[in-house]
Design an enzyme around this catalytic site. Structure first.
Site, PDB file in Angstrom:
ATOM      1  N   GLY A  95      -0.935  11.358  -9.552  1.00  0.00           N
ATOM      2  CA  GLY A  95      -2.350  11.560  -9.862  1.00  0.00           C
ATOM      3  C   GLY A  95      -2.601  12.973 -10.331  1.00  0.00           C
ATOM      4  N   GLY A  96      -3.868  13.357 -10.328  1.00  0.00           N
ATOM      5  CA  GLY A  96      -4.250  14.662 -10.835  1.00  0.00           C
ATOM      6  C   GLY A  96      -3.758  15.798  -9.981  1.00  0.00           C
ATOM      7  CG  ASP A 140     -12.367  11.235  -7.457  1.00  0.00           C
ATOM      8  OD1 ASP A 140     -12.913  10.910  -8.537  1.00  0.00           O
ATOM      9  OD2 ASP A 140     -11.178  11.588  -7.382  1.00  0.00           O
ATOM     10  CB  VAL A 163       1.465   8.607  -4.314  1.00  0.00           C
ATOM     11  CG1 VAL A 163       1.493   7.672  -3.117  1.00  0.00           C
ATOM     12  CG2 VAL A 163       0.096   9.259  -4.445  1.00  0.00           C
ATOM     13  CB  ILE A 165       4.589   4.383  -5.399  1.00  0.00           C
ATOM     14  CG1 ILE A 165       4.026   5.248  -4.277  1.00  0.00           C
ATOM     15  CG2 ILE A 165       5.704   3.498  -4.915  1.00  0.00           C
ATOM     16  CD1 ILE A 165       3.526   4.441  -3.086  1.00  0.00           C
ATOM     17  N   GLY A 166       3.516   6.854  -7.551  1.00  0.00           N
ATOM     18  CA  GLY A 166       2.331   7.178  -8.340  1.00  0.00           C
ATOM     19  C   GLY A 166       2.246   8.659  -8.601  1.00  0.00           C
TER      20      GLY A 166
END
Ligand code: ATP
Ligand code: MG
Length: 654
Positions: free
Chosen positions: A19-20, A137, A24, A16-17
């Protein structure tokens, strides 16, 4: 990864994702039959031992947080699949969008939407800061919004794991650097105020559709946070209220000391703004005829009075965007004409001509008399909405107004104001020998707050749960809202009690009885029993009728049900217990709700397909966070509930 099973229970369904530092996935937890989101650390980072250690430590700390605006962390795990190290965090699955996506879709958010989100983000930060966790963050990618518009902040503290060695591998630093505080950019000391800065940048972006500092390289952007002045958001979007503009500017001050000192202060201003907003909106509904004229910003210079300069909010941003302004003026002028035609008959009915309009002046900082004089001169009404204590404004000075400066209103229209009562220092009440709840009430009445450091000590005279001493002497004079720490009595140390019979009682009742006697609950061991049903105490460390000192720790043995007869091994009848039946202990940290008098904390254990209560107790906020030791076999899952609401679960890792 899709289709793989992690920790014997999480089935990875889809990505679903990305990131850095992680990917996910949506997954299904087969043990608890629910969807979860699993964040899997990227492969190149798993080789960095230092990073992995910090990553696990920080996520475990974040797992202790429990708040409606924070994404719940359920589990932190590790597994080796096909020779690859997989580190993962299991968290609440959020069905929604990130704030970044929402800003991208809408361009800018309207002020009330932005305010609503800002308040919820600030609430999440407030809870984390109270638990000594700084996010580090805060950015729109880490803020999720559910379909019901509930904010869920994610990735608390994880950024702390990022060091200079990992910073080069995480491509997403560029995503974060737009929101970095100057001290983060410099690599300096970060604290709660760093989160406040980043939230300021997020608010800026929500209202203007862009971040204040842009650039091609992370270093370039970071430098701007340190050196460049921020263009006030109101210059990017003249429709936002001066009050919101002011709040944002206070968040994004370069020096930590110039910002809000904590999230409570920020929340106070945000909530004030929200209240003014609601009042203004209800006024608009009440007075429908005003609907069209009141909200139109000043556009026609001739309409405003001679001292025009002092009245328009735009007089400080004219220099370089005059071209843009003329376009806006043209559009607004057209709009104004159309609106005036539309409301013309209403105005005729009210027997009021268009030049009966005035432009709301700034009243903040003026005395009530000055405001009244101005009201008479210009022809509006003043309505005092509230008089409040204020450390910032002297007595009689106007703190806020419910119609923004520069808004056009009809003559005779009432402008609501909030006036300062100045600020009285308050007297600290005598709390000694008062019960905790009484002390809390007295502090509240005096305009003070109970401190964060509550200690418990034995005392020969002062009864259990009564105050022994207070951090500020009774009758001293302090500023409102000062926190007073307390030392609370645990009763006399040497006092003795007569032990009662616990065998045969339900474990929950036994725990309550032990506490009521002023004793402590020690080790609770679950063992199969022939004679007692599950959850019934089968043995106690101190026999009934014996005299023991208060504060003594009582260990219990509790039945886990009928013993299961193991298949006998004819060759070796003395074979040791199967390793799978061995019991382990695990510590679970629990925290009573801060805003409730008492929270009932319950821990359920799920093991061998059945579920049982292994802990229950009522606790006051003053007790703060504490650990509960529970027992179970490998694979046992413990679920923690506060007042019946699920908080988190933890398992004995196999
Ligand atoms: P960074 O690695 O710097 O935190 P990021 O925030 O963009 O960058 P991730 O935190 O890895 O990346 O999250 C990636 C995406 O996964 C998010 O943007 C979001 O769309 C989705 N996501 C993250 N957590 C959840 C969750 N709990 N439920 C649903 N979706 C999530
Ligand atoms: Mg993230």
């Amino acid at each position: 990864m899709i289709g793989k099973m992690l920790g014997n229970r999480y089935e990875i369904l889809e990505q679903i994702g990305n990131g850095g530092m992680s990917t996910v996935y949506k997954a299904k937890c087969h043990l608890l039959d629910r969807y979860v989101a699993i964040k899997v650390l990227k492969e190149d980072l798993t080789n960095d031992e230092d990073f992995v250690k910090k990553f696990r430590k920080e996520s475990q700390a974040a797992a202790s947080l429990s708040h409606p605006n924070i994404v719940n962390i359920y589990d932190v795990g590790y597994e080796n699949i096909d020779g690859k190290d997989i580190h993962y965090i299991v968290m609440e699955y959020i069905n929604g969008k990130t704030l970044k996506e929402i800003i991208k879709e809408k361009g800018k958010l309207n002020e009330s939407e932005a305010l609503n989100y800002s308040i919820q983000i600030a609430e999440a930060l407030k809870h984390a800061h109270k638990n000594h966790i700084i996010h580090r963050d805060i950015k729109p990618h880490n803020i999720m919004i559910t379909q019901d518009n509930i904010v869920k902040v994610t990735d608390f503290g994880i950024a702390r794991a990022v060091t200079s060695s990992t910073i080069t591998t995480t491509s997403n630093v560029l995503g974060s650097v737009y929101y970095f505080s100057p001290e983060q950019a410099r690599g300096g000391y970060t604290d709660e105020k760093s989160d406040i800065y980043s939230l300021g940048i997020v608010m800026y972006e929500m209202l203007t559709g862009r971040v204040p500092f842009n650039g091609d390289t992370p270093i370039g952007v970071a430098l701007k946070h340190v050196q460049d002045d921020i263009v006030p958001p109101i210059e990017e979007n003249p429709n936002i209220s001066p009050a919101f503009n002011k709040i944002i500017l206070k968040c994004v001050q370069k020096k930590q000391v110039d910002r809000y000192q904590n999230v409570d202060e920020l929340l106070l201003d945000l909530n004030n703004l929200k209240r003014n907003f609601n009042q203004l909106n209800s006024k608009i509904l009440e007075d429908e005829t005003m609907d069209m004229t009141k909200l139109i910003p000043p556009v026609n210079e001739n309409l405003s009075s001679k001292n025009n300069n002092a009245l328009t909010p735009n007089n400080y941003n004219n220099k370089n965007n005059s071209k843009k302004k003329t376009n806006i003026v043209a559009i607004l002028a057209a709009f104004l004409i159309a609106s005036l035609l539309f409301v013309g008959y209403l105005q005729l009915r009210n027997n009021q001509a268009a030049n009966d309009l005035i432009i709301t002046p700034n009243l903040v900082g003026k005395t009530e008399e000055e405001a009244n004089r101005l009201a008479e001169e210009m022809g509006f009404e003043i309505e005092v909405i509230e008089r409040v204590q204020s450390a910032e404004f002297e007595e009689g000075i106007i703190i806020s107004q419910n119609v923004d400066e520069g808004v056009r209103i009809r003559k005779g229209f009432p402008i609501g104001i909030v006036v300062s009562l100045g600020f009285d220092n308050v007297e600290v009440p005598n709390l000694i020998n008062k019960s905790i709840s009484e002390a809390e009430r007295l502090l509240k009445e005096a305009g003070l707050r109970i401190g964060n450091n509550i200690e418990y000590e034995f005392h020969d005279e002062i009864p259990i749960d009564y105050v022994i001493s207070q951090s500020i002497e009774p009758y001293s004079v302090v500023t409102p809202n000062t926190r007073v720490d307390l030392v609370i009595s645990k009763g006399p140390k040497d006092a003795e009690v007569i032990m009662i019979q616990l065998v045969g009682e339900n474990i929950n009742k036994a725990i309550t009885d032990i506490r009521n006697l002023g004793l402590e609950v020690g080790e609770i061991k679950y063992e199969p029993s022939d004679n007692y049903q599950a959850n019934i105490v089968t043995d106690q460390s101190h026999s009934p009728g014996s005299t023991i000192k208060k504060g003594t720790t009582i260990d219990l043995v509790v039945s886990s049900g009928q013993p299961v007869t193991p298949p006998t091994n004819p060759e070796n009848p003395n074979e040791p217990e199967e390793p799978g039946n061995q019991e382990f202990s695990i510590k679970l940290t629990v925290t009573p709700f801060a805003d409730k008098d008492e929270t009932e904390i319950t821990i359920l254990r799920k093991q061998d397909g059945s579920s049982m209560t292994v802990y229950t107790g009522k606790h006051k906020p003053a007790e703060g966070s504490f650990d509960v030791t529970v027992f179970g076999k490998k694979g046992a899952v413990f679920e923690v509930y506060y007042d019946g609401i699920f908080q988190y679960s933890q398992s004995i890792e196999g």
